[in-house]
Motif scaffolding. Structure first.
Motif, PDB file in Angstrom:
ATOM      1  N   GLU A  81      90.848  -7.743   6.136  1.00 56.98           N
ATOM      2  CA  GLU A  81      91.960  -7.170   5.382  1.00 56.98           C
ATOM      3  C   GLU A  81      91.891  -5.671   5.477  1.00 56.98           C
ATOM      4  O   GLU A  81      91.210  -5.040   4.710  1.00 56.98           O
ATOM      5  CB  GLU A  81      91.883  -7.545   3.904  1.00 56.98           C
ATOM      6  CG  GLU A  81      91.856  -9.013   3.671  1.00 56.98           C
ATOM      7  CD  GLU A  81      92.592  -9.395   2.392  1.00 56.98           C
ATOM      8  OE1 GLU A  81      93.681  -8.835   2.163  1.00 56.98           O
ATOM      9  OE2 GLU A  81      92.077 -10.222   1.657  1.00 56.98           O
TER      10      GLU A  81
ATOM     11  N   PRO B  79      92.133 -14.761   4.927  1.00 56.62           N
ATOM     12  CA  PRO B  79      92.009 -13.823   6.044  1.00 56.62           C
ATOM     13  C   PRO B  79      90.550 -13.552   6.414  1.00 56.62           C
ATOM     14  O   PRO B  79      89.674 -13.614   5.550  1.00 56.62           O
ATOM     15  CB  PRO B  79      92.666 -12.548   5.524  1.00 56.62           C
ATOM     16  CG  PRO B  79      93.087 -12.793   4.143  1.00 56.62           C
ATOM     17  CD  PRO B  79      92.742 -14.172   3.743  1.00 56.62           C
TER      18      PRO B  79
ATOM     19  N   ARG C 163      96.544  -8.098   7.501  1.00 54.97           N
ATOM     20  CA  ARG C 163      95.648  -9.230   7.334  1.00 54.97           C
ATOM     21  C   ARG C 163      95.522  -9.983   8.644  1.00 54.97           C
ATOM     22  O   ARG C 163      96.496 -10.152   9.354  1.00 54.97           O
ATOM     23  CB  ARG C 163      96.198 -10.176   6.270  1.00 54.97           C
ATOM     24  CG  ARG C 163      96.170  -9.568   4.916  1.00 54.97           C
ATOM     25  CD  ARG C 163      96.632 -10.566   3.907  1.00 54.97           C
ATOM     26  NE  ARG C 163      96.350 -10.056   2.572  1.00 54.97           N
ATOM     27  CZ  ARG C 163      96.296 -10.819   1.499  1.00 54.97           C
ATOM     28  NH1 ARG C 163      96.505 -12.098   1.595  1.00 54.97           N
ATOM     29  NH2 ARG C 163      96.043 -10.287   0.334  1.00 54.97           N
TER      30      ARG C 163
END
Ligand code: HEC
Ligand code: HEC
Ligand code: HEC
Ligand code: HEC
Length: 163
Positions: free
Chosen positions: A136, A133, A140
Motif C-alpha cells: 500500500e 493488498p 494498492r
C-alpha cells in the motif's frame, strides 16, 4: 573533513536508509513471479509446439505438447489445488463464452480459460473480495492469481453463468 558538513548524518541518514530499504523491497517484491520460468527461451518447447512470439502469436494459433490442464498439473497438482473448477469440459451450446475467457483448440474449458499463465503476478485490481493488498503506497497492489478478470462479487463466474 568537517563532520557537520557530511550530508548523511542523524535523521538524514535514517531517512535515506529507509528510502533505500523501501526501494529494494519493492524491487524484490515485483520480481517474485512464480511463472518467471515461462519467459526462459529454453523452456518454451516444454509446453509449446512451434515458436510462438509474445505480442505477435494469437492464442488461436498456439499448439501445445499436451493438454493445457496437464501442463498446469505438472506443478499445481490436483491435491494442491483443493476445490477448483471443472476443466476439460465442453460448454453446452447455449452457454455464451466471452472472447477473453476462451476455450482451447478442442473447445474445452481449461485452466487458461480463467488464468493467463504469462500474465503479471501483481495487479492494482482487487482479484477477489477477500484478498488484501500486498503493498500500500500510492496505489494498492494485489496478487493477481494471473486471473483474466477480477472475481469481485463473482464477476468472473457470472461472465459465463447467468444469474
Ligand atoms: C508451462 C507451460 C508454458 C511455457 C513454459 C510457456 N508457455 Fe506460452 N502459453 C502457455 C499457455 C497455457 C498459454 C495460454 C493459452 C491460451 O490462452 O489459450 C500460453 C500463451 C502464449 C502466447 C499467447 C499470448 C499470451 O500471452 O497468452 C504466446 C505468444 C506464448 N505463450 C509464448 C511463449 C514463449 C515465447 C515461451 C518461452 C519464452 C512460452 N510461451 C513458455 C504455456 C506455456
Ligand atoms: C514448472 C512449474 C509450474 C507450471 C508448469 C505452472 N505453474 Fe503456476 N506457479 C508456479 C509457481 C512456482 C508459482 C508461485 C506460487 C506457488 O508456489 O504456488 C505459481 C503460481 C501460480 C498461480 C498463482 C498462485 C498464487 O497463490 O498466487 C496461478 C493461478 C497459477 N500458477 C496457474 C498456473 C496455470 C493455469 C498453469 C498452466 C498453464 C501453471 N500455473 C503452470 C509454477 C508452475
Ligand atoms: C472458472 C475459472 C477458473 C478455472 C477454470 C481455474 N481457476 Fe484457478 N482460480 C480461479 C480463481 C477465481 C482463483 C482465485 C482464488 C480463489 O477464488 O480461490 C483461482 C486460484 C488459483 C490458484 C491459487 C490458489 C490455490 O488454490 O492454490 C491456483 C494455483 C490456480 N487457481 C490454478 C488453477 C489450475 C492449475 C487450473 C486448472 C486445473 C485452474 N486454476 C482452473 C479461477 C479458476
Ligand atoms: C468460461 C466459462 C465459465 C466460467 C468463467 C465459470 N464457469 Fe462454472 N461452469 C462452466 C461450464 C461449461 C460448466 C459445466 C456445466 C455446464 O455446462 O453448465 C460449469 C460448471 C460449474 C459448476 C458445476 C460443477 C459440477 O461439478 O458440476 C459450478 C459449481 C461452477 N461452474 C461454478 C463456477 C464458479 C464459482 C465460477 C467462478 C470462479 C465459474 N463457475 C466460472 C463454465 C464457466
Amino acid at each position: 573533513m568537517d563532520y557537520r558538513s557530511f550530508p548523511l548524518k542523524g535523521l538524514g541518514f535514517i531517512m535515506v536508509s529507509l528510502l533505500l530499504i523501501t526501494i529494494i523491497t519493492i524491487a524484490q517484491d515485483s520480481s517474485e513471479d512464480g511463472h518467471e520460468f515461462m519467459k526462459d527461451p529454453n523452456r518454451c518447447q516444454e509446453c509449446h509446439l512451434g515458436k510462438p512470439v509474445f505480442g505477435e502469436t494469437d492464442y488461436r494459433d498456439l499448439k501445445f505438447t499436451d493438454y493445457i490442464v496437464s501442463l498446469c498439473h505438472r506443478c499445481h497438482t490436483k491435491e494442491s489445488l483443493g476445490r477448483s473448477h471443472p476443466v476439460n469440459i465442453t460448454p453446452s451450446e447455449d452457454m455464451e463464452i466471452p472472447e477473453d475467457l476462451h476455450l482451447d483448440e478442442y473447445m474445452n474449458m481449461t485452466c487458461a480459460t480463467c488464468h493467463k499463465p504469462h500474465g503479471d503476478p501483481y495487479t492494482t485490481l482487487k482479484p477477489t473480495d477477500y484478498e488484501s493488498p500486498v503493498r500500500e503506497f500510492d496505489v494498492r497492489t494485489y496478487r493477481s492469481y494471473y486471473l483474466r478478470r477480477t472475481n469481485i462479487q463473482n464477476a468472473l463466474c457470472y461472465a459465463c453463468h447467468k444469474r
